[in-house]
Design an enzyme around this catalytic site. Structure first.
Site, PDB file in Angstrom:
ATOM      1  N   GLU A   1      10.159  16.454  14.536  1.00 25.57           N
ATOM      2  CA  GLU A   1      10.728  16.272  13.417  1.00 25.57           C
ATOM      3  C   GLU A   1       9.847  17.184  12.400  1.00 25.57           C
ATOM      4  OE1 GLU A   1      11.237  12.369  10.850  1.00 25.57           O
ATOM      5  OE2 GLU A   1       9.315  12.340  11.789  1.00 25.57           O
TER       6      GLU A   1
ATOM      7  N   LYS B   1       0.972  -1.081   0.216  1.00 28.75           N
ATOM      8  CA  LYS B   1       0.120   0.121   0.176  1.00 28.75           C
ATOM      9  C   LYS B   1       0.831   1.072   0.055  1.00 28.75           C
ATOM     10  CE  LYS B   1      -2.760   3.580   1.355  1.00 28.75           C
ATOM     11  NZ  LYS B   1      -2.167   4.901   1.726  1.00 28.75           N
TER      12      LYS B   1
ATOM     13  N   CYS C   1      13.737  10.862   6.430  1.00 29.74           N
ATOM     14  CA  CYS C   1      13.483  10.348   7.835  1.00 29.74           C
ATOM     15  C   CYS C   1      14.675  10.681   8.819  1.00 29.74           C
ATOM     16  CB  CYS C   1      13.041   9.186   7.945  1.00 29.74           C
ATOM     17  SG  CYS C   1      14.217   7.702   7.344  1.00 29.74           S
TER      18      CYS C   1
END
Length: 488
Positions: free
Chosen positions: A392, A187, A295
């Site tokens: 973040e 997905k 990330c």
């Protein structure tokens, strides 16, 4: 619906839901946006509960079908290599699809993203013939027994992947799962399905049996239905920490195997003895690369006070020198953020920091009039407790602060909810090894950045994740050990 002029002749993959050639039901459609222009250029189907059920059923059947289950390891290796060959032949198209989808420059997708995805696939293509158990004897039980272990595929895998490196991060899951003999349903992020759909077409063309590898497009509800489906044995997820928590919760009723590669707030430490000709450009691009949508970006820089002003100026110069532009333009070095929502989120972090008295350094790179662009930003003297230093951001925003003592700055870097990566620049091997041992991070880079590789494990500590991707270690996530004890 229009595409960028540079992609006007690009052929999109089949935008439908299917297992092999068999269609799956759609629960609706949504518009796919080019982040470089804001224009909608395609309609993509949403897989609802019925499509998820059908895809999982097909994957379970394929897992037990002799055409996949009994495929000899060397034959499985050849099949994976044929897929890699097909990707190499299709590289320009895959790169263009990736660039159109997520806004990154097509030259970057051609040089980095697609070659990396192919390299990961080829690396794990070599594993099927090396996956074996072991034979031995019982250690504490008297008698005569023949004992051995088997390593069997864990079952049907759901891979849920993000939009920043769509094909690469999908392949981090696809390659080891298929090498282990699992079947897999991918997905992709709603924003970036195109390269995944094209990969599914290539897999069919080279001979993967129906149900072995399926792509389901859709939204968060689609991913949630997959993560909670009782027919899924293992979920491999890369994305936000918040979504990772939800996936972990959905795994509990069925005790699913879980791998989570989540967010980060990775520190960069530039010591007084660092080679600044290396440290400055690398620390800057360790944050600004892919417009900060990485990330393990080094988004907090701790710089020794003796070189602080020099490094600040250099970081700002690197940011200001970047050429921002549309993904079809080969002169572009940085593209836009993925969406207007992400641009607003990143801009909000910067605005709140500046309202709190944190200053921005240097001139800013020019940005196009259209699209979701944010120019690289360097912020100085950022307090350790500031939001911009702890949360973040996922954009090209570098928070910089001075330090005096190495152990003190290591302690400051470790005072974080995250632990994905860390970076240190020093000419002293003792300093580098000392920091590597003390920093609480899944990967520590010394005098380099962003060198993820299929040969070594990658993942995070604390809120940055659970389990590891890559290396030989990742195969344990897709294999179940079984012990067989036979009395003689």
């Amino acid at each position: 619906m229009t595409m960028q002029p540079g992609f006007a002749d690009l052929q999109l993959p089949d935008l439908s839901l299917s297992v092999g050639a068999a269609p799956l039901p759609e629960a609706g459609r949504y518009g796919l946006e080019d982040p470089c222009t804001g224009a909608i250029f395609a309609d993509v189907p949403v897989a609802g509960a019925d499509a998820v059920d059908a895809a999982v059923d097909a994957a379970r059947r394929a897992l037990a079908d002799p055409s996949w289950r009994d495929l000899a390891p060397l034959a499985r290796e050849r099949l994976l290599h044929r897929l890699a060959d097909a990707m190499e032949s299709d590289l320009p198209r895959l790169a263009a699809l990736e660039a159109l989808d997520c806004g990154k420059p097509v030259a970057l997708a051609e040089a980095v993203d697609i070659p990396a995805a192919i390299a990961w696939l080829r690396c794990y293509a070599g594993w099927p013939s090396k996956l074996a158990g072991r034979a031995g004897t019982l250690a504490a039980t008297p008698g005569h027994y023949h004992v051995y272990s088997r390593r069997e595929p864990v079952g049907v895998v759901a891979a849920i992947t993000p939009w920043n490196f769509p094909l690469v991060l999908a392949m981090w899951k696809i390659a080891p799962a298929l090498a282990a003999g699992c079947t897999l349903i991918l997905k992709p992020a709603a924003e970036t399905p195109l390269s995944a759909l094209r990969l599914a077409e290539l897999a069919r063309e080279v001979g993967f049996p129906p149900g072995v590898f399926t792509v389901l497009t859709g939204d968060g509800a689609t991913g949630g239905a997959l993560a909670g489906h009782p027919g899924i044995a293992k979920v491999a997820f890369t994305g936000s920490t918040m979504t990772g928590r939800a996936i972990l919760g959905a795994s509990v009723p069925d005790f699913k195997r879980i791998t989570l590669e989540l967010g980060g707030k990775s520190p960069s430490i530039i010591c007084a003895d660092a080679d600044l000709s290396l440290a400055i450009p690398q620390a800057a691009m360790g944050c600004f690369f892919n417009s900060g949508q990485v990330c393990y970006a080094g988004s907090v820089a701790h710089v020794h006070r003796s070189i602080y002003e020099q490094v600040l100026e250099g970081l700002a110069q690197v940011g200001a020198s970047q050429t921002l532009g549309p993904s079809a333009d080969r002169a572009s070095q940085l593209g836009p953020l993925i969406s207007a929502r992400q641009k607003a989120r990143v801009s909000g972090f910067v605005e709140r920091a500046m309202a709190a008295g944190i200053a921005r350094v240097g001139p800013q790179a020019a940005i196009p009039a259209q699209g979701h662009y944010v120019a690289p930003i360097v912020l100085r003297d950022v307090p350790h407790g500031a939001e911009i230093a702890r949360e973040e951001v996922f954009g090209p925003v570098l928070a910089v602060t001075p330090f005096d003592d190495l152990d003190e700055v290591i302690a400051r870097a470790n005072d974080s909810a995250y632990g994905l990566a860390a970076h240190i620049w020093t000419r002293d091997l003792s300093t580098a090894h000392h920091a590597a041992a003390r920093l609480e991070a899944g990967t520590v880079f010394a005098n380099c950045i962003m060198l993820a590789d299929p040969a070594f494990p990658f993942g995070g500590m604390k809120h940055s994740g659970l389990g590891r991707e890559n290396g030989a270690e990742v195969l344990d996530a897709y294999l179940e050990p079984k012990t067989v004890v036979m009395a003689i």
